[in-house]
Motif scaffolding. Structure first.
Motif, PDB file in Angstrom:
ATOM      1  N   UNK A 388      18.172  10.449 -37.625  1.00  0.00           N
ATOM      2  CA  UNK A 388      18.331  10.013 -36.143  1.00  0.00           C
ATOM      3  C   UNK A 388      18.430   8.629 -36.154  1.00  0.00           C
ATOM      4  N   UNK A 389      19.442   8.113 -35.227  1.00  0.00           N
ATOM      5  CA  UNK A 389      19.385   6.583 -35.125  1.00  0.00           C
ATOM      6  C   UNK A 389      18.571   6.271 -33.969  1.00  0.00           C
ATOM      7  N   UNK A 390      17.992   7.200 -33.192  1.00  0.00           N
ATOM      8  CA  UNK A 390      16.964   6.611 -32.215  1.00  0.00           C
ATOM      9  C   UNK A 390      16.345   7.902 -30.971  1.00  0.00           C
ATOM     10  N   UNK A 391      15.441   7.752 -30.837  1.00  0.00           N
ATOM     11  CA  UNK A 391      14.457   8.941 -29.819  1.00  0.00           C
ATOM     12  C   UNK A 391      14.055   8.142 -28.545  1.00  0.00           C
ATOM     13  N   UNK A 392      13.982   9.114 -27.618  1.00  0.00           N
ATOM     14  CA  UNK A 392      13.565   8.417 -26.198  1.00  0.00           C
ATOM     15  C   UNK A 392      12.560   9.546 -25.713  1.00  0.00           C
ATOM     16  N   UNK A 393      11.537   9.248 -24.986  1.00  0.00           N
ATOM     17  CA  UNK A 393      10.709  10.384 -24.379  1.00  0.00           C
ATOM     18  C   UNK A 393      11.003  10.066 -22.791  1.00  0.00           C
ATOM     19  N   UNK A 394      11.454  11.333 -22.051  1.00  0.00           N
ATOM     20  CA  UNK A 394      11.669  11.273 -20.826  1.00  0.00           C
ATOM     21  C   UNK A 394      10.926  12.517 -20.171  1.00  0.00           C
ATOM     22  N   UNK A 395      10.317  11.952 -18.830  1.00  0.00           N
ATOM     23  CA  UNK A 395       9.357  12.863 -18.220  1.00  0.00           C
ATOM     24  C   UNK A 395      10.030  13.991 -17.652  1.00  0.00           C
ATOM     25  N   UNK A 396       9.475  15.020 -17.008  1.00  0.00           N
ATOM     26  CA  UNK A 396      10.080  16.231 -16.485  1.00  0.00           C
ATOM     27  C   UNK A 396       9.916  16.362 -14.924  1.00  0.00           C
ATOM     28  N   UNK A 397      10.662  16.886 -14.235  1.00  0.00           N
ATOM     29  CA  UNK A 397      10.612  17.134 -12.915  1.00  0.00           C
ATOM     30  C   UNK A 397       9.583  18.102 -12.663  1.00  0.00           C
ATOM     31  N   UNK A 398       9.051  18.904 -13.503  1.00  0.00           N
ATOM     32  CA  UNK A 398       8.080  19.929 -13.312  1.00  0.00           C
ATOM     33  C   UNK A 398       7.070  19.578 -14.355  1.00  0.00           C
ATOM     34  N   UNK A 399       5.720  19.256 -13.766  1.00  0.00           N
ATOM     35  CA  UNK A 399       4.563  19.004 -14.329  1.00  0.00           C
ATOM     36  C   UNK A 399       4.108  19.845 -15.415  1.00  0.00           C
ATOM     37  N   UNK A 403       6.636  16.217 -20.975  1.00  0.00           N
ATOM     38  CA  UNK A 403       7.700  15.375 -21.639  1.00  0.00           C
ATOM     39  C   UNK A 403       8.739  15.975 -22.456  1.00  0.00           C
ATOM     40  N   UNK A 404       9.847  15.353 -22.506  1.00  0.00           N
ATOM     41  CA  UNK A 404      11.060  15.643 -23.418  1.00  0.00           C
ATOM     42  C   UNK A 404      11.342  14.578 -24.308  1.00  0.00           C
ATOM     43  N   UNK A 405      11.744  14.933 -25.718  1.00  0.00           N
ATOM     44  CA  UNK A 405      12.393  14.075 -26.365  1.00  0.00           C
ATOM     45  C   UNK A 405      13.883  14.341 -26.502  1.00  0.00           C
ATOM     46  N   UNK A 406      14.619  12.894 -26.367  1.00  0.00           N
ATOM     47  CA  UNK A 406      16.143  12.987 -26.530  1.00  0.00           C
ATOM     48  C   UNK A 406      16.335  12.330 -27.970  1.00  0.00           C
ATOM     49  N   UNK A 407      17.113  12.946 -28.831  1.00  0.00           N
ATOM     50  CA  UNK A 407      17.190  12.244 -30.120  1.00  0.00           C
ATOM     51  C   UNK A 407      18.570  12.145 -30.232  1.00  0.00           C
ATOM     52  N   UNK A 408      19.137  11.160 -30.963  1.00  0.00           N
ATOM     53  CA  UNK A 408      20.692  10.832 -31.196  1.00  0.00           C
ATOM     54  C   UNK A 408      20.810  10.562 -32.758  1.00  0.00           C
ATOM     55  N   UNK A 409      21.521  11.483 -33.414  1.00  0.00           N
ATOM     56  CA  UNK A 409      21.866  11.348 -34.723  1.00  0.00           C
ATOM     57  C   UNK A 409      23.140  10.568 -35.230  1.00  0.00           C
ATOM     58  N   UNK A 410      23.208  10.262 -36.206  1.00  0.00           N
ATOM     59  CA  UNK A 410      24.403   9.193 -36.532  1.00  0.00           C
ATOM     60  C   UNK A 410      25.681   9.907 -36.478  1.00  0.00           C
ATOM     61  N   UNK A 416      18.005  17.634 -27.133  1.00  0.00           N
ATOM     62  CA  UNK A 416      16.858  17.422 -26.254  1.00  0.00           C
ATOM     63  C   UNK A 416      15.940  18.403 -26.511  1.00  0.00           C
ATOM     64  N   UNK A 417      14.741  17.957 -26.784  1.00  0.00           N
ATOM     65  CA  UNK A 417      13.634  18.996 -27.151  1.00  0.00           C
ATOM     66  C   UNK A 417      12.526  18.993 -25.984  1.00  0.00           C
ATOM     67  N   UNK A 418      11.849  20.311 -25.853  1.00  0.00           N
ATOM     68  CA  UNK A 418      10.790  20.421 -25.054  1.00  0.00           C
ATOM     69  C   UNK A 418       9.498  20.110 -26.021  1.00  0.00           C
ATOM     70  N   UNK A 590      13.987  12.103 -12.264  1.00  0.00           N
ATOM     71  CA  UNK A 590      13.814  12.635 -13.428  1.00  0.00           C
ATOM     72  C   UNK A 590      15.436  13.450 -13.735  1.00  0.00           C
ATOM     73  N   UNK A 591      15.768  13.235 -15.181  1.00  0.00           N
ATOM     74  CA  UNK A 591      16.814  13.665 -15.640  1.00  0.00           C
ATOM     75  C   UNK A 591      16.932  15.104 -15.806  1.00  0.00           C
ATOM     76  N   UNK A 592      18.229  15.573 -15.598  1.00  0.00           N
ATOM     77  CA  UNK A 592      18.413  16.980 -15.749  1.00  0.00           C
ATOM     78  C   UNK A 592      18.906  17.002 -17.184  1.00  0.00           C
ATOM     79  N   UNK A 593      18.160  17.436 -18.473  1.00  0.00           N
ATOM     80  CA  UNK A 593      18.554  17.328 -19.673  1.00  0.00           C
ATOM     81  C   UNK A 593      19.440  18.590 -20.179  1.00  0.00           C
ATOM     82  N   UNK A 594      19.260  19.689 -19.323  1.00  0.00           N
ATOM     83  CA  UNK A 594      20.141  20.671 -19.971  1.00  0.00           C
ATOM     84  C   UNK A 594      21.690  20.526 -19.464  1.00  0.00           C
ATOM     85  N   UNK A 595      22.220  19.502 -18.838  1.00  0.00           N
ATOM     86  CA  UNK A 595      23.724  19.270 -18.578  1.00  0.00           C
ATOM     87  C   UNK A 595      23.987  18.065 -19.673  1.00  0.00           C
TER      88      UNK A 595
END
Length: 785
Positions: A388-399, A403-410, A416-418, A590-595
């Motif tokens: 992984x080159x970086x990770x990010x934590x993003x909140x969800x519109x549904x409590x 939180x969800x994890x966005x990871x990007x590999x080289x 996107x993980x829940x 809040x981002x829609x991470x399924x698209x």
């Protein structure tokens, strides 16, 4: 006998002859008197015309002498800007200089016309308007000198006619209405219309107008603009801000300050306001005040540091190590360890910290999510395809989603993980974002392909994300949820003061490893006075994520009884969001991470290896690899992305007298609201406008001459300094804010480049065919501005 007078029949004939003689004599005398009177009038008019011509010529000579003296004095002492620069001509020069003839028909040719005594009036007007003020006055004097005496009254009548026919509509309006009209003009237009009349000049220098422009230009700054001591200070303040934005646009750092302390690779940097955290392979973490250049703390961790992240509202920072699969949490107040979390088989490459969770990405290609307060592991997501080159934590519109994890590999894959569901919910390839556009597909088809097109660095903030290979930089935007915001009650802080966390940070900037060359650049003002830094000039406000330019702004109620928990999504739906500091802020929904994320812009670059992003300013700074081979490209480059169709900006000024300057001082100066209307999603902008740094960096790039006397050098040079464009100063990590660029080098040196000032102005370009020069001063933020 009566005697009667006897008269002839023609007795009246003598009287008629006498009357006719008198009439002839009267007519003769009257004509003589009339001719004498006309002669006297002509003589008087001729003498008056000669006197007027002499007076006009004398005034022209005096004005020419005064303008020559003034131009010489202004070259030595021009009007001083608050940043120290002097501007005589060009953007702020007014009408002191002549307007350059752009190669059109000259005055002689326009008056000659077709050679038969006729000429084109439009051509003559065009040529005269291109003349400078002094040249026009001289031309008027020549015309008056060449007129016949009888033409003077006619010219006076024409001038009186023009005077009566002109009516200043804007100048006759109430000041607040006139200022609202001027508010719709660009800064360059405002400076130009100030030459129309005295009333317009007064309006163009009104403090409320320049206060509005200052607020507009600094709307995306993380720290609100400081109110000048007097209302008249808004105009020079805007000039200083304009210079700052112009310096960024032209890649001209004005000063450089060196921070010496590390002795090995400076692998990670984290900038929060004026506080800088640096980590190095020399097994230390250092805390700096970049404003003074003072090192506040040196913390020995006994392992090579690869990445750090800082949670300002909790005063907690996390450290990842290069060759040990553990992450350590420390307090930035006491600098004591809080947690030691082991869960990887090899070193750590990236970490992300929120008030709820901690996620780490290791060299073992795994992601581990932690409850850092309890020190327990929540879930481990198994091996990815590559590191992984970086990770990010993003909140969800549904409590309930959490939180969800966005990871990007080289290899260019976004996953996107829940955390709560403990599963991967989506994944996308950056090479497939070209969709049906053949041009984009041709540029993206090999993104992530080994070995030359793998991702080099990554940065994210809110719903915005930036990924970069050696040759292109991708600006991405997640689709935003249109639902209502989810607000949860506060969480008790573990710092022992029983306060509740009230940060609205829904999505936090993520730092990544030095090997991945990732950066983060959003400044978060401090909430506590730690590290021994003074926070008197830093507002104690919570960090604020930025929303997409294509989404409407929503209001956020301040002073609500329910505090907001950091890491939870915020989706304001009304207009005019205002932060605690009174300035409008731009929350991201809040981002829609399924698209898949939307590709906003693509910047073509040379062979780069490291970089940083300021999402608020949509600005990128990147650097090539300073190789030791001969002829290697050793440059630092900068680019600012601008939408093709930017959303209109309107600063709504209330009816409390803001425009007349009555609320300029005090806290009321921060009460205005920015209203940005929603606009369609921007099209993909392919931009190759990335320029190398000049200014102070170029002056110190090579060891030539006495470097200690270089303009803009603050403090002393490091020992054995051989220049910035050398392999020893190869950039290993970078940070970017609204005023500074911070670079960490391979030899442990850190230098801070500040873009405020006027030590290195843009080079003036000589216009072809003329002796005049153009300084090319950009309108800055007026396009950002």
């Amino acid at each position: 006998m009566t005697f009667d007078m006897v008269t002839d029949v023609g007795e009246g004939s003598g009287d008629e002859e006498f009357e006719s003689t008198l009439n002839n004599l009267r007519t003769l005398h009257l004509s003589r008197l009339t001719s004498y009177k006309r002669l006297l009038e002509r003589a008087q008019a001729s003498s008056a015309a000669q006197a007027y011509a002499l007076q006009a010529e004398l005034s022209i000579l005096k004005e020419h002498l005064q303008s020559g003296t003034r131009s010489k004095s202004e070259q030595n002492s021009g009007e001083i800007c608050v940043c120290g620069g002097r501007k005589v001509k060009g953007y702020w020069g007014g009408y002191d200089g002549d307007i350059v003839d752009d190669g059109g028909t000259g005055l002689e040719g326009a008056l000659k016309g077709d050679g038969k005594g006729t000429f084109n009036e439009k051509e003559v007007k065009k040529v005269v308007r291109r003349l400078g003020r002094e040249a026009r006055m001289r031309l008027i004097g020549l015309i008056l000198d060449s007129l016949l005496p009888g033409d003077i009254p006619l010219q006076i009548l024409l001038l009186q006619k023009y005077l009566k026919s002109s009516f200043d509509v804007v100048g006759s309006l109430a000041p607040d209405i006139a200022l609202r009209i001027f508010r719709h003009l660009s800064v360059k237009e405002v400076v130009g219309v100030g030459l129309v009349s005295k009333k317009w000049f007064t309006l163009s220098r009104h403090p409320a107008l320049w206060r509005w422009h200052c607020l507009r230009l600094t709307a995306s700054d993380p720290i609100p603009v400081k109110t000048p001591e007097t209302p008249e200070g808004w105009y020079p303040l805007y000039r200083s801000l304009h210079h700052r934005e112009s310096n960024f646009a032209n890649g001209l750092p004005q000063s450089i300050k060196f921070l010496n302390g590390h002795t090995n690779f400076c692998t990670t940097l984290l900038l929060r306001g004026k506080r800088l955290i640096s980590g190095s392979y020399d097994e230390t973490i250092r805390f700096w005040d970049i404003e003074t250049g003072e090192m506040k703390k040196c913390l020995s961790v006994k392992k090579p540091v690869s990445c750090v992240d800082f949670l300002a509202e909790e005063e907690v920072f996390v450290v990842g190590f290069h060759d040990v699969g553990r992450v350590h949490l420390f307090s930035s107040v006491t600098f004591t360890p809080l947690q030691q979390l082991a869960g990887h088989l090899n070193g750590i490459r990236a970490v992300a910290l929120s008030s709820r969770n901690l996620v780490s990405a290791g060299a073992d290609k795994a992601l581990v999510c932690w409850d850092w307060r309890a020190g327990t592991k929540i879930v481990r997501f198994g091996q990815q395809t590559t590191v992984n080159i970086g990770v990010q934590l993003i909140g969800s519109p549904n409590a309930e989603e959490g939180e969800r994890v966005v990871s990007v590999t080289i290899d260019g894959i976004v996953r996107v993980f829940s955390i709560k569901r403990r599963e991967m919910i989506s994944h996308f390839r950056l090479s497939e974002l070209g969709s049906n556009d053949p041009l984009l597909s041709a540029k993206l088809w090999n993104v992530g392909a080994a070995p030359s097109n793998m991702l080099q660095w990554f940065a994210a903030k809110g719903t915005q994300m930036t990924c970069a290979t050696k040759s292109i930089i991708l600006h991405l935007q997640w689709t935003e949820d249109q639902g209502k915001p989810t607000i949860e009650s506060g969480v008790v802080s573990p710092m022992g003061n029983n306060t509740r966390v009230s940060s609205p940070t829904a999505m936090r900037t993520r730092t990544v490893s030095s090997l991945a060359k990732s950066t983060s650049s959003i400044a978060t003002p401090a909430t506590r006075q730690s590290l021994g830094l003074s926070v008197s000039n830093v507002p104690t406000t919570v960090s604020r994520p930025r929303h997409s330019l294509a989404s409407p702004i929503a209001s956020h109620p301040t002073g609500s009884s329910a505090s907001l928990r950091a890491g939870t999504p915020l989706s304001p739906v009304a207009s005019g969001a205002i932060g605690a500091d009174g300035f409008s802020i731009r929350f991201g929904r809040a981002a829609i991470l399924t698209a898949p994320p939307k590709l906003i812009a693509l910047v073509e670059t040379p062979d780069v290896a490291v970089g940083a992003v300021d999402p608020r300013k949509r600005r990128v700074v990147t650097a090539t690899r300073f190789s030791s081979r001969a002829g290697a490209d050793r440059r630092i480059l900068i680019s600012t992305h601008e939408d093709k169709d930017p959303a209109p900006v309107d600063l709504a000024i209330g009816d409390e007298g803001d425009l007349d300057g009555s609320t300029i001082d005090g806290d009321d100066s921060r009460s205005d609201k920015l209203k940005r209307s929603s606009s369609p999603a921007p099209v993909v902008d392919i931009d190759a406008n990335i320029i190398p740094l000049g200014g102070a960096w170029a002056a110190l790039a090579h060891a030539r001459g006495d470097l200690g006397k270089v303009k803009g050098l603050l403090g002393t040079l490091p020992s054995k300094f051989a220049g910035l464009a050398v392999p020893e100063k190869n950039p290993m990590s970078m940070q970017l804010s609204h005023e500074e660029v911070v670079v960490g080098c391979a030899d442990g040196t850190i230098y801070v480049m500040n873009f405020v000032g006027h030590e290195y102005p843009k080079e003036r370009v000589v216009l072809q065919g003329t002796d005049d020069v153009s300084d090319g001063e950009d309108e800055g933020s007026d396009s950002s501005s």
